[in-house]
Design a protein around this motif. Sequence first.
Motif, PDB file in Angstrom:
ATOM      1  N   LEU A  74       0.880  -1.230  -0.063  1.00  0.00           N
ATOM      2  CA  LEU A  74      -0.068  -0.070   0.017  1.00  0.00           C
ATOM      3  C   LEU A  74       0.629   1.376  -0.025  1.00  0.00           C
ATOM      4  N   PHE A  75       1.966   1.334   0.350  1.00  0.00           N
ATOM      5  CA  PHE A  75       2.882   2.633   0.546  1.00  0.00           C
ATOM      6  C   PHE A  75       2.990   3.148  -0.672  1.00  0.00           C
ATOM      7  N   PRO A  76       3.072   2.719  -1.866  1.00  0.00           N
ATOM      8  CA  PRO A  76       3.375   3.234  -3.206  1.00  0.00           C
ATOM      9  C   PRO A  76       2.185   4.154  -3.555  1.00  0.00           C
ATOM     10  N   TYR A  77       1.016   3.685  -3.142  1.00  0.00           N
ATOM     11  CA  TYR A  77      -0.173   4.449  -3.137  1.00  0.00           C
ATOM     12  C   TYR A  77      -0.421   5.613  -2.454  1.00  0.00           C
ATOM     13  N   ALA A  78       0.056   5.332  -1.133  1.00  0.00           N
ATOM     14  CA  ALA A  78       0.087   6.657  -0.203  1.00  0.00           C
ATOM     15  C   ALA A  78       1.131   7.801  -0.753  1.00  0.00           C
ATOM     16  N   VAL A  79       2.155   7.260  -1.435  1.00  0.00           N
ATOM     17  CA  VAL A  79       2.945   8.350  -1.990  1.00  0.00           C
ATOM     18  C   VAL A  79       2.442   9.015  -3.142  1.00  0.00           C
ATOM     19  N   LEU A  80       1.629   7.923  -3.833  1.00  0.00           N
ATOM     20  CA  LEU A  80       0.908   8.561  -5.188  1.00  0.00           C
ATOM     21  C   LEU A  80       0.030   9.578  -4.722  1.00  0.00           C
ATOM     22  N   LEU A  81      -0.576   9.519  -3.762  1.00  0.00           N
ATOM     23  CA  LEU A  81      -1.550  10.500  -2.959  1.00  0.00           C
ATOM     24  C   LEU A  81      -0.962  11.778  -2.868  1.00  0.00           C
ATOM     25  N   GLN A  82       0.294  11.598  -2.175  1.00  0.00           N
ATOM     26  CA  GLN A  82       1.043  12.721  -1.720  1.00  0.00           C
ATOM     27  C   GLN A  82       1.500  13.695  -2.772  1.00  0.00           C
ATOM     28  N   VAL A  83       1.917  12.888  -3.881  1.00  0.00           N
ATOM     29  CA  VAL A  83       2.671  13.747  -4.983  1.00  0.00           C
ATOM     30  C   VAL A  83       1.603  14.412  -6.221  1.00  0.00           C
ATOM     31  N   THR A  84       0.500  13.789  -5.853  1.00  0.00           N
ATOM     32  CA  THR A  84      -0.404  14.310  -7.037  1.00  0.00           C
ATOM     33  C   THR A  84      -0.994  15.676  -6.236  1.00  0.00           C
ATOM     34  N   PRO A  85      -0.784  16.744  -7.112  1.00  0.00           N
ATOM     35  CA  PRO A  85      -1.246  17.907  -6.631  1.00  0.00           C
ATOM     36  C   PRO A  85      -2.837  17.974  -6.674  1.00  0.00           C
ATOM     37  N   VAL A  86      -3.380  18.584  -5.324  1.00  0.00           N
ATOM     38  CA  VAL A  86      -4.694  18.471  -4.956  1.00  0.00           C
ATOM     39  C   VAL A  86      -5.489  19.518  -5.985  1.00  0.00           C
ATOM     40  N   VAL A  87      -4.721  20.453  -6.580  1.00  0.00           N
ATOM     41  CA  VAL A  87      -5.399  21.308  -7.478  1.00  0.00           C
ATOM     42  C   VAL A  87      -5.800  20.536  -8.623  1.00  0.00           C
ATOM     43  N   ALA A  88      -5.125  19.588  -8.941  1.00  0.00           N
ATOM     44  CA  ALA A  88      -5.284  18.774 -10.230  1.00  0.00           C
ATOM     45  C   ALA A  88      -6.418  17.426  -9.868  1.00  0.00           C
ATOM     46  N   VAL A  89      -6.570  17.397  -8.700  1.00  0.00           N
ATOM     47  CA  VAL A  89      -7.551  16.195  -8.409  1.00  0.00           C
ATOM     48  C   VAL A  89      -8.850  16.719  -8.063  1.00  0.00           C
ATOM     49  N   ALA A  90      -8.780  17.955  -7.389  1.00  0.00           N
ATOM     50  CA  ALA A  90      -9.915  18.549  -6.990  1.00  0.00           C
ATOM     51  C   ALA A  90     -11.218  18.495  -7.784  1.00  0.00           C
ATOM     52  N   PRO A  91     -11.091  19.045  -8.970  1.00  0.00           N
ATOM     53  CA  PRO A  91     -12.404  18.922 -10.049  1.00  0.00           C
ATOM     54  C   PRO A  91     -12.760  17.558  -9.934  1.00  0.00           C
ATOM     55  N   LEU A  92     -12.113  16.789  -9.960  1.00  0.00           N
ATOM     56  CA  LEU A  92     -12.647  15.283 -10.323  1.00  0.00           C
ATOM     57  C   LEU A  92     -13.351  14.912  -9.050  1.00  0.00           C
ATOM     58  N   ILE A  93     -12.940  15.195  -7.878  1.00  0.00           N
ATOM     59  CA  ILE A  93     -13.589  14.908  -6.632  1.00  0.00           C
ATOM     60  C   ILE A  93     -14.645  15.645  -6.359  1.00  0.00           C
ATOM     61  N   ILE A  94     -14.728  17.039  -7.010  1.00  0.00           N
ATOM     62  CA  ILE A  94     -15.899  17.759  -6.871  1.00  0.00           C
ATOM     63  C   ILE A  94     -17.081  17.292  -7.790  1.00  0.00           C
ATOM     64  N   ILE A  95     -16.694  16.543  -8.790  1.00  0.00           N
ATOM     65  CA  ILE A  95     -17.607  16.090  -9.734  1.00  0.00           C
ATOM     66  C   ILE A  95     -18.085  14.494  -9.162  1.00  0.00           C
ATOM     67  N   LEU A  96     -17.110  13.940  -8.571  1.00  0.00           N
ATOM     68  CA  LEU A  96     -17.602  12.723  -7.874  1.00  0.00           C
ATOM     69  C   LEU A  96     -18.544  12.856  -6.790  1.00  0.00           C
ATOM     70  N   VAL A  97     -18.110  13.830  -5.936  1.00  0.00           N
ATOM     71  CA  VAL A  97     -18.861  13.903  -4.726  1.00  0.00           C
ATOM     72  C   VAL A  97     -19.775  14.754  -4.859  1.00  0.00           C
ATOM     73  N   LYS A  98     -21.112  14.700  -4.525  1.00  0.00           N
ATOM     74  CA  LYS A  98     -22.101  15.283  -4.757  1.00  0.00           C
ATOM     75  C   LYS A  98     -22.198  16.577  -3.788  1.00  0.00           C
ATOM     76  N   ASN A  99     -22.090  16.302  -2.427  1.00  0.00           N
ATOM     77  CA  ASN A  99     -22.252  17.358  -1.585  1.00  0.00           C
ATOM     78  C   ASN A  99     -20.799  18.067  -1.652  1.00  0.00           C
ATOM     79  N   THR A 100     -20.867  19.383  -1.872  1.00  0.00           N
ATOM     80  CA  THR A 100     -19.823  20.227  -2.038  1.00  0.00           C
ATOM     81  C   THR A 100     -18.945  20.288  -0.682  1.00  0.00           C
TER      82      THR A 100
END
Lengths: 266, 283
Positions: free
Chosen positions: A97-123
């Motif tokens: 699992l550790f590589p995925y924890a690292v993946l989580l860390q190195v991916t900029p949140v600005v890049a992921v945020a739009p996706l999450i905002i689309i996926l999760v209904k409640n803002t």
Amino acid sequence: MKPLMESERFVRLAAPILVGAFLIGGWELACRHWQVPVFLFPKPSDIARSLMNDAPTLLGALWVTMRITFQAFLCAVVLGTLIAFLFVQSRFLEISLFPYAVLLQVTPVVAVAPLIIILVKNTQAALTVCATLVALFPMISNTTIGLRSVDQGLANLFRMNRAGRTATLLRLRIPSALPFFFAGLRISSGLALIGAVVAEFVAGTGGRGSGLAYEILQSGFQLDIPRMFAALFLIAFAGVSLFLLMAWLSKLALGGWHESEVAREA
Amino acid sequence: MLALNHEEAVTSHEATASPSRKPSIVDVLSANKIYADGTEALAPVDLSIAPGEFLTLIGPSGCGKSTLLKLVANLIDPTDGRLQWWRGGFDQVGGEGRRLAFVFQDATLMPWARISSNVSLPLDLAGVPSAQSKPRVAEALKRVGLEGFENRYPRQLSGGMRMRVSIARALVTNPDLLLMDEPFGALDEFTRNRLDSDLLALWWERKLTCVFVTHSIYEAVFLSTRVVVMAARPGRIYRVMEIDEPQPRGEAFRNSARFADLCRQLSAWLADASLPSPVRASP
């Protein structure tokens, strides 16, 4: 009574305050002297006035941002600690699992945020998820290192005394991990706030329940620069408060014994 | 010491029935240790540790003295051969706690715990209620001259005092066998001499059995009733010196001609024991 200048506490408080007063005073004077337009660079007095006038809205926004920050911080602490315990219990889990924890860390949140905002209904929930993602990694890595950094001699001692798994965990592993855990808390709390603000920027949610980032964006659109500074000031203030809170907690827990928190003796 | 079985109680004040033979506390029966990388840390060794003796293991680096001590402590298993502890293991001890205590090279204290909690750790882990452990902790701390330090943290104590705490923690279980791995190696000579004297007094008073590892010839001669000189590559017992100097030993013994003679003899043996290895600092 000894002179105030010799008192460590007094100097510690007075020196930074003096620097702050000097900077703000200089700022105010410079703005007045060169007559800098308020929409370019406001005077501290303008910012203070704006802070007063817009206090209800701004404080409301601060509350929204802080709520997201605290929710995310709490999630990060709980999740991070749980994951760290899992990692320590099973080498296999950590390796997988550790590589995925690292993946989580190195991916900029600005890049992921739009996706999450689309996926999760409640803002609100989406924002919390974003902030949690940012704050999670330091908790995982610090707590894992902490739980592993057990003194070998003490580990032998516990083994020789036939200490069970639970006793070793409670009496040895967790206390050994505490300094690392608290270092993680300090980093993570700041990151939770940053994550919350960044996510708000990306989401750009307005209306009821908008956070400080939205206030900054709006102030920018309306060229209400003092208000922008006021919102900025509140974010900085919130960050410093969080940091002080964590430092205080850390001192409370480690003050008696850990080198990092023990008062220097003359 | 009250709960000693009469068989081991030959050195105890409470001995009622004196058995005809002295059973040894630990027998090392042709035990050797070869580590995973193939190095033979210890060639097959035979050694019996009698109750009440102060046995010191001394020798050049790599002679396996620490390995032998760890075997006796049951911290590691022998590759071949076996060890025998009193009546097949020290697990069945009943209410009186464990019978074996180990003092490490470092004090190995929990920095987050107060001195009293550090000392009571073996009792806490054995599930002794605090009402019972408190007086024993106080007594153990008194033995090592640290009354009144219960509520301090380890970092507030000097190196010598921390070592005393470590010894108190070992004594609190009333061990039959006290194993010590170069416990005073990191201390200055003055502190070391004082702790040696105190340890010897404690050993004599409590009728302990000690196995002690050291690099110091003076320490070995001053403390021991028997010194085992070991040689390296492979680790083995080279010679054994019995020291029948009566107890209690004090400064008079340290300054005596006999002490100097014994040290010279031991030094010569150690030099011989170190011969085969090409690189070796003089002891």
